[in-house]
Design a protein around this motif. Sequence first.
Motif, PDB file in Angstrom:
ATOM      1  N   PHE A 238      -2.745  -6.908   6.907  1.00 45.73           N
ATOM      2  CA  PHE A 238      -1.659  -5.967   6.615  1.00 45.73           C
ATOM      3  C   PHE A 238      -2.255  -4.559   6.718  1.00 45.73           C
ATOM      4  N   SER A 239      -1.782  -3.778   7.646  1.00 46.55           N
ATOM      5  CA  SER A 239      -2.302  -2.419   7.815  1.00 46.55           C
ATOM      6  C   SER A 239      -1.142  -1.460   8.040  1.00 46.55           C
ATOM      7  N   GLY A 240      -1.438  -0.181   7.904  1.00 47.01           N
ATOM      8  CA  GLY A 240      -0.359   0.788   8.033  1.00 47.01           C
ATOM      9  C   GLY A 240      -0.813   2.095   8.643  1.00 47.01           C
ATOM     10  N   LEU A 241       0.168   2.926   8.891  1.00 48.51           N
ATOM     11  CA  LEU A 241      -0.074   4.274   9.406  1.00 48.51           C
ATOM     12  C   LEU A 241       0.973   5.197   8.823  1.00 48.51           C
ATOM     13  N   GLN A 242       0.610   6.462   8.660  1.00 51.95           N
ATOM     14  CA  GLN A 242       1.611   7.482   8.377  1.00 51.95           C
ATOM     15  C   GLN A 242       1.412   8.600   9.381  1.00 51.95           C
ATOM     16  N   PHE A 243       2.490   9.113   9.889  1.00 50.88           N
ATOM     17  CA  PHE A 243       2.453  10.119  10.946  1.00 50.88           C
ATOM     18  C   PHE A 243       2.661  11.520  10.373  1.00 50.88           C
TER      19      PHE A 243
ATOM     20  N   GLU B  19       4.452   3.206   9.525  1.00 53.16           N
ATOM     21  CA  GLU B  19       4.522   1.866  10.101  1.00 53.16           C
ATOM     22  C   GLU B  19       3.744   0.890   9.239  1.00 53.16           C
ATOM     23  N   LEU B  20       4.257  -0.328   9.188  1.00 59.09           N
ATOM     24  CA  LEU B  20       3.529  -1.448   8.579  1.00 59.09           C
ATOM     25  C   LEU B  20       3.264  -2.446   9.691  1.00 59.09           C
ATOM     26  N   ASN B  21       2.017  -2.802   9.887  1.00 54.19           N
ATOM     27  CA  ASN B  21       1.626  -3.783  10.890  1.00 54.19           C
ATOM     28  C   ASN B  21       1.081  -5.029  10.201  1.00 54.19           C
TER      29      ASN B  21
ATOM     30  N   PHE C 243       0.839  -1.198   0.000  1.00 58.74           N
ATOM     31  CA  PHE C 243       0.000   0.000   0.000  1.00 58.74           C
ATOM     32  C   PHE C 243       0.878   1.253   0.000  1.00 58.74           C
ATOM     33  N   GLN C 244       0.206   2.376  -0.232  1.00 56.85           N
ATOM     34  CA  GLN C 244       0.871   3.680  -0.242  1.00 56.85           C
ATOM     35  C   GLN C 244       0.125   4.640   0.684  1.00 56.85           C
TER      36      GLN C 244
END
Lengths: 112, 112
Positions: B64-69, B75-77, B47-48
């Motif tokens: 598969f999940s993510g975050l952007q700060f 982060e990739l979880n 993902f992007q």
Amino acid sequence: KQEVTQIPAALSVPEGENLVLNCSFTDSAIYNLQWFRQDPGKGLTSLLLIQSSQREQTSGRLNASLDKSSGRSTLYIAASQPGDSATYLCAAHNQAGTALIFGKGTTLSVSS
Amino acid sequence: ETGVTQSPTHLIKTRGQQVTLRCSSQSGHNTVSWYQQALGQGPQFIFQYYREEENGRGNFPPRFSGLQFPNYSSELNVNALELDDSALYLCASSLYVGNEQFFGPGTRLTVL
């Protein structure tokens, strides 16, 4: 669905030879195309980016061409050196510009 | 100028566990993309993230999940790890969506 193919899968050449790596893609609606180098177990190093409106890009001994109508790109390496030994990856950026779609790469070995 | 950095370098987990991988983008880059690279294969787009929002996703399950700060790090979880999740996880940043992507060194994840 975009598919990227790289031929050959592996290539061995003596030092000093000029060589061409090939990349083909199935969907011509790409945003741009990027060539990378990857050393074993390492991340990717960007070599060249060709915008969809461009025909070629040059950086030092490297020259990459793009022909969208035929779905092909080539990476030309002049006067190869042992330090050029690595895996070279071609990646087409999807039309939205979000995802890079990669080929499996060409593993190059340059012998001295 | 600092390039893309990733942590940790290596990680060993057991099946069913959860993992978090981290990425710091290159200075000034607001777009971060994550890729999974299995041995002998080209990277696959996960993902992007663009300005803290998911901006595109590949064919990966919801675990598969993510975050952007706000500082554009990411982060990739991955939850409920499976053996097939063993791979090199690569993070890439770009100045904006569709621009040249610059990759970090990767995190090698082994699931036992």
